[in-house]
Design a protein around this motif. Structure first.
Motif, PDB file in Angstrom:
ATOM      1  N   CYS A 166       0.820  -1.219   0.000  1.00  0.00           N
ATOM      2  CA  CYS A 166       0.000   0.000   0.000  1.00  0.00           C
ATOM      3  C   CYS A 166       0.853   1.268   0.000  1.00  0.00           C
ATOM      4  CB  CYS A 166      -0.921  -0.021   1.217  1.00  0.00           C
ATOM      5  SG  CYS A 166      -2.024   1.405   1.297  1.00  0.00           S
ATOM      6  N   PHE A 167       0.651   2.088  -1.001  1.00  0.00           N
ATOM      7  CA  PHE A 167       1.376   3.354  -1.108  1.00  0.00           C
ATOM      8  C   PHE A 167       1.061   4.254   0.086  1.00  0.00           C
ATOM      9  CE2 PHE A 167       1.351   7.827  -2.266  1.00  0.00           C
ATOM     10  CZ  PHE A 167       2.625   8.003  -2.754  1.00  0.00           C
ATOM     11  N   LEU A 168      -0.202   4.295   0.509  1.00  0.00           N
ATOM     12  CA  LEU A 168      -0.610   5.181   1.602  1.00  0.00           C
ATOM     13  C   LEU A 168       0.065   4.794   2.911  1.00  0.00           C
ATOM     14  CD1 LEU A 168      -4.413   5.474   0.760  1.00  0.00           C
ATOM     15  CD2 LEU A 168      -2.677   7.234   0.446  1.00  0.00           C
ATOM     16  N   LYS A 169       0.055   3.496   3.222  1.00  0.00           N
ATOM     17  CA  LYS A 169       0.680   3.040   4.467  1.00  0.00           C
ATOM     18  C   LYS A 169       2.189   3.268   4.434  1.00  0.00           C
ATOM     19  CE  LYS A 169      -2.783  -0.483   5.574  1.00  0.00           C
ATOM     20  NZ  LYS A 169      -3.055  -1.927   5.725  1.00  0.00           N
ATOM     21  N   TYR A 170       2.777   3.027   3.285  1.00  0.00           N
ATOM     22  CA  TYR A 170       4.223   3.234   3.149  1.00  0.00           C
ATOM     23  C   TYR A 170       4.576   4.711   3.328  1.00  0.00           C
ATOM     24  CZ  TYR A 170       8.912   3.109   1.131  1.00  0.00           C
ATOM     25  OH  TYR A 170      10.267   3.242   0.932  1.00  0.00           O
ATOM     26  N   PHE A 186       0.860  -0.009  -4.880  1.00  0.00           N
ATOM     27  CA  PHE A 186       1.836   0.760  -5.652  1.00  0.00           C
ATOM     28  C   PHE A 186       1.589   0.624  -7.148  1.00  0.00           C
ATOM     29  CE2 PHE A 186       4.452   1.276  -1.882  1.00  0.00           C
ATOM     30  CZ  PHE A 186       5.048   2.499  -2.118  1.00  0.00           C
ATOM     31  N   ILE A 187       1.189  -0.580  -7.539  1.00  0.00           N
ATOM     32  CA  ILE A 187       1.019  -0.829  -8.967  1.00  0.00           C
ATOM     33  C   ILE A 187      -0.093   0.027  -9.564  1.00  0.00           C
ATOM     34  CG2 ILE A 187      -0.676  -2.700  -8.827  1.00  0.00           C
ATOM     35  CD1 ILE A 187       2.527  -2.679 -10.988  1.00  0.00           C
ATOM     36  N   GLU A 188      -1.005   0.521  -8.710  1.00  0.00           N
ATOM     37  CA  GLU A 188      -2.102   1.364  -9.191  1.00  0.00           C
ATOM     38  C   GLU A 188      -1.709   2.840  -9.312  1.00  0.00           C
ATOM     39  OE1 GLU A 188      -5.770   0.883  -7.096  1.00  0.00           O
ATOM     40  OE2 GLU A 188      -5.793  -1.300  -7.323  1.00  0.00           O
ATOM     41  N   VAL A 189      -0.541   3.198  -8.772  1.00  0.00           N
ATOM     42  CA  VAL A 189      -0.060   4.576  -8.922  1.00  0.00           C
ATOM     43  C   VAL A 189       0.601   4.669 -10.298  1.00  0.00           C
ATOM     44  CG1 VAL A 189       1.345   6.420  -7.918  1.00  0.00           C
ATOM     45  CG2 VAL A 189       0.296   4.707  -6.431  1.00  0.00           C
ATOM     46  N   SER A 190      -0.236   4.746 -11.300  1.00  0.00           N
ATOM     47  CA  SER A 190       0.184   4.678 -12.699  1.00  0.00           C
ATOM     48  C   SER A 190       0.085   6.053 -13.364  1.00  0.00           C
ATOM     49  CB  SER A 190      -0.708   3.690 -13.438  1.00  0.00           C
ATOM     50  OG  SER A 190      -2.058   4.140 -13.360  1.00  0.00           O
ATOM     51  N   ASN A 202      10.239   6.686  -5.421  1.00  0.00           N
ATOM     52  CA  ASN A 202      11.652   6.345  -5.616  1.00  0.00           C
ATOM     53  C   ASN A 202      12.216   5.595  -4.412  1.00  0.00           C
ATOM     54  OD1 ASN A 202      12.064   7.391  -8.195  1.00  0.00           O
ATOM     55  ND2 ASN A 202      12.390   9.458  -7.435  1.00  0.00           N
ATOM     56  N   LYS A 203      11.790   6.013  -3.212  1.00  0.00           N
ATOM     57  CA  LYS A 203      12.238   5.319  -1.997  1.00  0.00           C
ATOM     58  C   LYS A 203      11.704   3.893  -1.979  1.00  0.00           C
ATOM     59  CE  LYS A 203      14.270   5.363   2.070  1.00  0.00           C
ATOM     60  NZ  LYS A 203      14.112   3.938   2.398  1.00  0.00           N
ATOM     61  N   ALA A 204      10.481   3.703  -2.430  1.00  0.00           N
ATOM     62  CA  ALA A 204       9.889   2.366  -2.472  1.00  0.00           C
ATOM     63  C   ALA A 204      10.638   1.457  -3.452  1.00  0.00           C
ATOM     64  CB  ALA A 204       8.412   2.462  -2.864  1.00  0.00           C
ATOM     65  N   ILE A 205      11.108   2.036  -4.563  1.00  0.00           N
ATOM     66  CA  ILE A 205      11.909   1.260  -5.515  1.00  0.00           C
ATOM     67  C   ILE A 205      13.216   0.827  -4.858  1.00  0.00           C
ATOM     68  CG2 ILE A 205      13.243   1.403  -7.666  1.00  0.00           C
ATOM     69  CD1 ILE A 205      11.035   3.222  -8.787  1.00  0.00           C
ATOM     70  N   GLU A 209       8.854  -2.694  -8.681  1.00  0.00           N
ATOM     71  CA  GLU A 209       9.878  -2.737  -9.722  1.00  0.00           C
ATOM     72  C   GLU A 209       9.985  -1.383 -10.429  1.00  0.00           C
ATOM     73  OE1 GLU A 209      12.006  -5.079 -10.420  1.00  0.00           O
ATOM     74  OE2 GLU A 209      11.210  -6.485  -8.936  1.00  0.00           O
ATOM     75  N   LYS A 210      11.189  -1.043 -10.860  1.00  0.00           N
ATOM     76  CA  LYS A 210      11.409   0.235 -11.535  1.00  0.00           C
ATOM     77  C   LYS A 210      10.665   0.309 -12.855  1.00  0.00           C
ATOM     78  CE  LYS A 210      15.032   3.597 -12.468  1.00  0.00           C
ATOM     79  NZ  LYS A 210      16.478   3.883 -12.438  1.00  0.00           N
ATOM     80  N   THR A 211      10.357  -0.841 -13.421  1.00  0.00           N
ATOM     81  CA  THR A 211       9.637  -0.861 -14.704  1.00  0.00           C
ATOM     82  C   THR A 211       8.229  -0.269 -14.576  1.00  0.00           C
ATOM     83  OG1 THR A 211       8.969  -3.142 -14.195  1.00  0.00           O
ATOM     84  CG2 THR A 211      10.878  -2.836 -15.654  1.00  0.00           C
ATOM     85  N   ALA A 212       7.706  -0.231 -13.334  1.00  0.00           N
ATOM     86  CA  ALA A 212       6.365   0.325 -13.104  1.00  0.00           C
ATOM     87  C   ALA A 212       6.397   1.833 -12.859  1.00  0.00           C
ATOM     88  CB  ALA A 212       5.705  -0.381 -11.913  1.00  0.00           C
ATOM     89  N   TYR A 213       7.584   2.426 -12.827  1.00  0.00           N
ATOM     90  CA  TYR A 213       7.764   3.841 -12.487  1.00  0.00           C
ATOM     91  C   TYR A 213       6.985   4.741 -13.439  1.00  0.00           C
ATOM     92  CZ  TYR A 213      10.463   7.995 -11.062  1.00  0.00           C
ATOM     93  OH  TYR A 213      10.868   9.226 -10.581  1.00  0.00           O
ATOM     94  N   PRO A 214       5.958   5.477 -12.956  1.00  0.00           N
ATOM     95  CA  PRO A 214       5.098   6.264 -13.861  1.00  0.00           C
ATOM     96  C   PRO A 214       5.717   7.562 -14.349  1.00  0.00           C
ATOM     97  CG  PRO A 214       4.385   6.563 -11.591  1.00  0.00           C
ATOM     98  CD  PRO A 214       5.481   5.549 -11.561  1.00  0.00           C
TER      99      PRO A 214
END
Length: 410
Positions: free
Chosen positions: A110-114, A152-156, A189-192, A198-203
């Motif tokens: 979860c992006f929010l919790k992180y 995280f994968i939904e933060v596109s 970036n910190k999560a990566i 994965e960096k490939t998901a970086y929007p």
């Protein structure tokens, strides 16, 4: 490899329905712990030798598919351990830290919790400014998303575009959005780095943060002189605002936060030696004659380790950051009244002294490299942003210089 993962049935944890949880047994540095897979079966349905659910299990349509899903969790954990070992990070982690990496690595993280975790870490390290920025971003995303979980994968790219439309539709500015997105990007970036996504998901490879040019903040040398010439009684509400503004300008745009944290010991041998809190760049500036009365007034009776200006008043670090925030609000309010006193039409804020110092330096022909160093910037690009929107009178002066040069050569 000193770390390994196996599938197992935890026969010690019987559920009310008579089943037992299937777990990943993680061993690291001769210690072990368990990670839940989310699946349970009875003792008779588990094949301990094969570490899999027996084909006779009747709980699902396809036992093969279920075993594959469980195996994927093991493969996922093993892959992360291998990656951490290759990066030289595995040995530095405790078993609890390694367990956390494995459980958070999934795309469902979860992006929010992180983000909230990062806010707390920043507070613990004393970086309250960044913590506030991250928390402000968290509040915007939470309000927009309206759900507790945000993988995280939904933060596109699509997510960011929708966020942009929603944020601007509420009457907010592009610059406000840019500040939010910079914090979001920093967290991503910190999560990566933490192997959560994965960096490939970086929007942000596709989505670019937009920003409108800021309004001109510099004021003329004549306006600065009027502030310098203004004499105020120390009981006047603008007394400190005038002094802070002039000190900032004469210290080549020392920003309000840095001035607030400056101590008496940072001023010695006719120089100011101070490390900027934001960029960690070092100020090493000569003290000019006009600065001496201001320094003498505020340093009188103080010890070397005391703060120079009466801005920070409490001992607790968190409270001290709040003192600075509150004092800056008061300072900006007083500056508006100071502008009226000095008949300055431009909007006077805590940033104006800094921008004015940079602009006047450029007008005097000081190289941008030197201006950048004097401002304590981390790079020339930041300085160029400061100088991007020059006042019309400076542009006119450069135009006149070009014309005069042409006339001389004609």
């Amino acid at each position: 490899m000193k770390s390994h993962v196996i599938l197992s049935l935890d026969a010690r944890q019987e559920r009310k329905d008579g089943t037992y949880p299937i777990i990943l047994r993680l061993t690291h540095k001769r210690k072990s712990t368990s990670i839940q897979t989310g699946y349970t079966v009875s003792l008779s349905d588990w094949d301990e030798k094969r570490k899999a659910i027996r084909a006779t299990y009747k709980g699902v349509d396809s036992v093969t598919r279920l075993n594959n899903l469980i195996q994927q969790k093991k493969v996922h954990a093993f892959s992360l351990i291998s990656k951490l070992e290759e990066q030289g990070q595995l040995e530095q982690l405790s078993i609890s830290e390694l367990r956390q990496r494995i459980t958070n690595e999934k795309s469902e993280s979860c992006f929010l919790k992180y983000t909230l975790t990062q806010v707390e870490l920043l507070k613990k390290s004393g970086r309250y400014g960044s913590a506030r920025a991250y928390h402000s971003m968290y509040q915007v995303i939470e309000k927009f998303h309206k759900k507790e979980q945000l993988p995280f994968i939904e933060v596109s790219v699509a997510f960011l575009k929708k966020l942009e439309v929603d944020y601007l539709s509420r009457g907010n500015s592009y610059n406000g959005l840019a500040a939010i997105l910079r914090s979001l990007r920093a967290v991503y970036n910190k999560a990566i780095q933490d192997n959560l996504i994965e960096k490939t998901a970086y929007p942000f490879e596709v989505y670019k943060i937009k920003k409108n040019p800021t309004a001109k903040r510099a004021i003329s040398q004549d306006a600065i002189t009027r502030i310098l010439s203004l004499e105020l009684d120390e009981k006047h509400e603008c007394f400190h605002a005038r002094n802070y503004f002039l000190f900032s300008y004469l210290a080549f745009g020392l920003n309000f936060t840095d001035a607030a944290w400056m101590k008496v010991k940072d001023i010695a041998d006719g120089r100011i030696r101070y490390t900027r809190r934001k960029t960690k760049q070092i100020y090493d500036l000569k003290i000019f004659e006009a600065m001496n009365p201001i320094i003498a007034y505020y340093a009188e009776g103080k010890k070397p380790n005391d703060f120079l200006f009466p801005i920070i008043k409490r001992p607790n670090l968190a409270d001290q950051h709040k003192d600075v925030l509150w004092a800056r609000k008061v300072y900006n309010t007083r500056l508006k009244k100071l502008a009226t006193l000095c008949k300055i039409e431009e909007n006077l804020t805590s940033y104006v002294s800094r921008h004015s110092a940079a602009t006047q330096a450029l007008f005097l022909g000081i190289p941008v490299v030197a201006i950048s160093k004097l401002l304590g910037h981390s790079s020339l690009s930041v300085t160029q942003t400061y100088l991007k929107s020059l006042p019309d009178n400076i542009i006119d002066s450069y135009h006149e210089m070009l014309e005069q040069n042409l006339v001389r050569k004609a």
